[in-house]
Design a protein around this motif. Sequence first.
Motif, mmCIF file in Angstrom:
data_model
loop_
_atom_site.group_PDB
_atom_site.id
_atom_site.type_symbol
_atom_site.label_atom_id
_atom_site.label_comp_id
_atom_site.label_asym_id
_atom_site.label_seq_id
_atom_site.Cartn_x
_atom_site.Cartn_y
_atom_site.Cartn_z
ATOM 1 N N VAL A 1 0.833 -1.207 0.000
ATOM 2 C CA VAL A 1 0.000 0.000 0.000
ATOM 3 C C VAL A 1 0.871 1.262 0.000
ATOM 4 O O VAL A 1 1.952 1.293 0.591
ATOM 5 C CB VAL A 1 -0.953 -0.011 1.223
ATOM 6 C CG1 VAL A 1 -0.179 0.094 2.530
ATOM 7 C CG2 VAL A 1 -2.005 1.075 1.130
ATOM 8 N N THR A 2 0.400 2.298 -0.690
ATOM 9 C CA THR A 2 1.021 3.621 -0.601
ATOM 10 C C THR A 2 0.451 4.334 0.612
ATOM 11 O O THR A 2 -0.762 4.450 0.751
ATOM 12 C CB THR A 2 0.731 4.461 -1.870
ATOM 13 O OG1 THR A 2 1.432 3.890 -2.978
ATOM 14 C CG2 THR A 2 1.184 5.904 -1.691
ATOM 15 N N VAL A 3 1.324 4.798 1.492
ATOM 16 C CA VAL A 3 0.902 5.610 2.633
ATOM 17 C C VAL A 3 1.098 7.065 2.252
ATOM 18 O O VAL A 3 2.203 7.481 1.904
ATOM 19 C CB VAL A 3 1.704 5.264 3.904
ATOM 20 C CG1 VAL A 3 1.387 6.245 5.023
ATOM 21 C CG2 VAL A 3 1.391 3.836 4.353
ATOM 22 N N LEU B 1 1.200 -2.668 8.559
ATOM 23 C CA LEU B 1 1.080 -2.165 7.194
ATOM 24 C C LEU B 1 2.237 -2.648 6.334
ATOM 25 O O LEU B 1 3.401 -2.516 6.710
ATOM 26 C CB LEU B 1 1.045 -0.624 7.189
ATOM 27 C CG LEU B 1 -0.067 0.052 7.987
ATOM 28 C CD1 LEU B 1 0.052 1.564 7.861
ATOM 29 C CD2 LEU B 1 -1.442 -0.425 7.542
ATOM 30 N N ASN B 2 1.909 -3.192 5.180
ATOM 31 C CA ASN B 2 2.925 -3.542 4.182
ATOM 32 C C ASN B 2 3.076 -2.327 3.264
ATOM 33 O O ASN B 2 2.327 -2.158 2.302
ATOM 34 C CB ASN B 2 2.490 -4.780 3.397
ATOM 35 C CG ASN B 2 3.442 -5.100 2.255
ATOM 36 O OD1 ASN B 2 4.622 -4.730 2.295
ATOM 37 N ND2 ASN B 2 2.931 -5.759 1.229
ATOM 38 N N ILE B 3 4.027 -1.462 3.575
ATOM 39 C CA ILE B 3 4.173 -0.184 2.856
ATOM 40 C C ILE B 3 4.951 -0.393 1.568
ATOM 41 O O ILE B 3 6.078 -0.895 1.577
ATOM 42 C CB ILE B 3 4.870 0.871 3.747
ATOM 43 C CG1 ILE B 3 4.032 1.136 5.002
ATOM 44 C CG2 ILE B 3 5.102 2.167 2.973
ATOM 45 C CD1 ILE B 3 4.690 2.079 6.004
ATOM 46 N N GLY B 4 4.327 -0.002 0.447
ATOM 47 C CA GLY B 4 4.983 -0.111 -0.855
ATOM 48 C C GLY B 4 5.567 1.204 -1.338
ATOM 49 O O GLY B 4 6.504 1.225 -2.140
ATOM 50 N N ILE C 1 12.172 1.090 -0.670
ATOM 51 C CA ILE C 1 10.819 1.654 -0.640
ATOM 52 C C ILE C 1 10.906 3.122 -1.055
ATOM 53 O O ILE C 1 11.590 3.910 -0.401
ATOM 54 C CB ILE C 1 10.184 1.542 0.765
ATOM 55 C CG1 ILE C 1 10.076 0.080 1.200
ATOM 56 C CG2 ILE C 1 8.811 2.226 0.796
ATOM 57 C CD1 ILE C 1 9.176 -0.769 0.349
ATOM 58 N N PRO C 2 10.234 3.518 -2.139
ATOM 59 C CA PRO C 2 10.327 4.912 -2.580
ATOM 60 C C PRO C 2 9.653 5.872 -1.610
ATOM 61 O O PRO C 2 8.646 5.530 -0.979
ATOM 62 C CB PRO C 2 9.606 4.906 -3.932
ATOM 63 C CG PRO C 2 8.714 3.713 -3.910
ATOM 64 C CD PRO C 2 9.381 2.701 -3.027
ATOM 65 N N VAL C 3 10.241 7.033 -1.498
ATOM 66 C CA VAL C 3 9.659 8.119 -0.706
ATOM 67 C C VAL C 3 9.489 9.296 -1.648
ATOM 68 O O VAL C 3 10.441 9.724 -2.306
ATOM 69 C CB VAL C 3 10.562 8.515 0.481
ATOM 70 C CG1 VAL C 3 9.972 9.710 1.228
ATOM 71 C CG2 VAL C 3 10.752 7.332 1.426
ATOM 72 N N LEU C 4 8.256 9.799 -1.737
ATOM 73 C CA LEU C 4 7.950 10.914 -2.626
ATOM 74 C C LEU C 4 7.393 12.056 -1.793
ATOM 75 O O LEU C 4 6.388 11.899 -1.103
ATOM 76 C CB LEU C 4 6.925 10.460 -3.673
ATOM 77 C CG LEU C 4 6.446 11.478 -4.703
ATOM 78 C CD1 LEU C 4 7.598 11.984 -5.558
ATOM 79 C CD2 LEU C 4 5.371 10.857 -5.590
#
Length: 201
Positions: A53-55, A124-127, A162-165
């Motif tokens: 999931v995108t947080v 949470l499985n953070i994508g 894991i990308p951070v935007l």
Amino acid sequence: MFGKDAEFRDGQLDAIIAAVDGKRVLVVQQTGWGKSVVYFIASKLRREQGMGVTVLISPLLALMRNQIENAEKIGLKALTINSDNQDHWEEVVQNIIRDKCDILLLSPERLANDEFKKHILPRLNIGMFVVDEAHCISDWGHDFRPDYQRIVSIVTKLPPNIPVLATTATANNRVISDIKQQLGNNLIINRGTLIRKSLHI
């Protein structure tokens, strides 16, 4: 989102590709440029690759409602955990665990909630991790919010792939430098002019 004749603005596709590739990106572009397009399309592509999931950290409930509607335009299932829907938190988490949520919207204040940190965040499985209005991270930002500081502690614990935007329309050089220091020197800066043609002095 915008019809078959829509085209990317300069820098949008570059930011999407960087995020999909697992990079850390700061997008500093004017209001109306389409920063949300970047994280929605990147989220869709990451989800199609089987990522979690995108947080999305978003500062206002009204803005969250708008973001949920826009996410649905490209077939993304967006849910939120906030102070108004505490009775539904477990239901939202179960949807995420069952892979029935693409984007989870949170306020920065939610990260300060002990129950959330202990019982929900670890599940949470953070994508992908997205910070909207990222100038709020910086002490130098015009709208600094202490709860945004908790974001940095979460980002530092994320796996490096894991990308951070992070996105903002209001960041001068000092704010950008501060955000880079907090999110890491490997941060890619995607920056355009912040002057809007519709505004005149």
